[in-house]
Write a protein that holds these residues in place. Structure first.
Motif, PDB file in Angstrom:
ATOM      1  N   ARG A 186      -6.481  -6.473  17.285  1.00  0.00           N
ATOM      2  CA  ARG A 186      -6.758  -5.177  17.206  1.00  0.00           C
ATOM      3  C   ARG A 186      -5.440  -4.475  17.736  1.00  0.00           C
ATOM      4  N   THR A 187      -4.888  -4.822  18.631  1.00  0.00           N
ATOM      5  CA  THR A 187      -3.374  -4.391  18.876  1.00  0.00           C
ATOM      6  C   THR A 187      -2.381  -4.559  18.018  1.00  0.00           C
ATOM      7  N   ILE A 188      -2.376  -5.554  17.388  1.00  0.00           N
ATOM      8  CA  ILE A 188      -1.472  -5.921  16.237  1.00  0.00           C
ATOM      9  C   ILE A 188      -1.681  -4.964  15.397  1.00  0.00           C
ATOM     10  N   GLU A 189      -2.788  -4.872  14.892  1.00  0.00           N
ATOM     11  CA  GLU A 189      -3.142  -4.018  13.769  1.00  0.00           C
ATOM     12  C   GLU A 189      -2.898  -2.468  13.912  1.00  0.00           C
ATOM     13  N   ASN A 225      -0.490  -1.316  15.891  1.00  0.00           N
ATOM     14  CA  ASN A 225       0.635  -1.263  15.859  1.00  0.00           C
ATOM     15  C   ASN A 225       1.527  -1.384  14.461  1.00  0.00           C
ATOM     16  N   GLY A 226       0.688  -1.957  13.564  1.00  0.00           N
ATOM     17  CA  GLY A 226       1.406  -1.691  12.237  1.00  0.00           C
ATOM     18  C   GLY A 226       1.630  -3.135  11.709  1.00  0.00           C
ATOM     19  N   GLY A 227       1.188  -4.126  12.259  1.00  0.00           N
ATOM     20  CA  GLY A 227       1.397  -5.611  11.895  1.00  0.00           C
ATOM     21  C   GLY A 227       2.157  -6.396  12.724  1.00  0.00           C
ATOM     22  N   LEU A 228       2.400  -7.655  12.784  1.00  0.00           N
ATOM     23  CA  LEU A 228       2.909  -8.662  13.544  1.00  0.00           C
ATOM     24  C   LEU A 228       4.240  -8.025  13.919  1.00  0.00           C
ATOM     25  N   ASP A 229       5.038  -7.812  12.946  1.00  0.00           N
ATOM     26  CA  ASP A 229       6.579  -7.433  13.089  1.00  0.00           C
ATOM     27  C   ASP A 229       6.751  -6.278  13.738  1.00  0.00           C
ATOM     28  N   ALA A 230       5.985  -5.456  13.404  1.00  0.00           N
ATOM     29  CA  ALA A 230       6.092  -4.017  14.011  1.00  0.00           C
ATOM     30  C   ALA A 230       5.590  -4.228  15.658  1.00  0.00           C
ATOM     31  N   TYR A 231       4.655  -4.756  15.948  1.00  0.00           N
ATOM     32  CA  TYR A 231       3.919  -5.107  17.327  1.00  0.00           C
ATOM     33  C   TYR A 231       5.092  -5.781  17.958  1.00  0.00           C
ATOM     34  N   LEU A 232       5.719  -6.892  17.637  1.00  0.00           N
ATOM     35  CA  LEU A 232       6.714  -7.810  18.435  1.00  0.00           C
ATOM     36  C   LEU A 232       8.136  -6.971  18.396  1.00  0.00           C
ATOM     37  N   LEU A 233       8.404  -6.171  17.716  1.00  0.00           N
ATOM     38  CA  LEU A 233       9.733  -5.876  17.696  1.00  0.00           C
ATOM     39  C   LEU A 233       9.607  -4.420  18.668  1.00  0.00           C
ATOM     40  N   SER A 234       8.510  -3.587  18.730  1.00  0.00           N
ATOM     41  CA  SER A 234       8.091  -2.578  19.729  1.00  0.00           C
ATOM     42  C   SER A 234       7.862  -3.083  21.041  1.00  0.00           C
ATOM     43  N   THR A 235       7.512  -4.124  21.183  1.00  0.00           N
ATOM     44  CA  THR A 235       7.041  -4.808  22.683  1.00  0.00           C
ATOM     45  C   THR A 235       8.080  -5.238  23.413  1.00  0.00           C
TER      46      THR A 235
END
Length: 97
Positions: free
Chosen positions: A57-60, A62-72
């Motif tokens: 749910r957190t990944i979704e 934030n807009g997907g896996l790439d967006a989540y990892l780059l923003s964290t």
């Protein structure tokens, strides 16, 4: 295989099962881990992860896996997630050059 979420870091908790007669017996609370394949738009392929449903749910959110990892920030990511983030950052840098 460790019972730990790659995204949230949730792991196994310990507690008691309490009967009606107040007898206590030790038990383990397991996280709800799922084996999923998440698509990375930058890398162009699926990445297999073991994450909790809350992590999905957190990944979704934030807009997907790439967006989540780059923003964290790296301090909040596990070692495996940091490796994936580095691969994504290298791919972004290669595409921009």
């Amino acid at each position: 295989m460790a019972k730990r979420c790659l995204v949230t870091g949730k792991g196994v908790l310990a507690g008691n099962t309490v009967s009606h007669a107040k007898n206590r017996k030790r038990r383990r609370f397991m996280p709800n881990l799922q084996n999923v394949s998440l698509l990375s738009e930058t890398l162009g392929n699926a990445i297999h992860l073991r994450v909790s449903t809350r992590g999905l749910r957190t990944i979704e959110h934030n807009g997907g896996l790439d967006a989540y990892l780059l923003s964290t920030p790296n301090s909040r990511l596990t070692a495996e997630a940091k490796e994936i983030k580095q691969r994504i950052q290298k791919a972004v840098a290669a595409k921009s050059v």
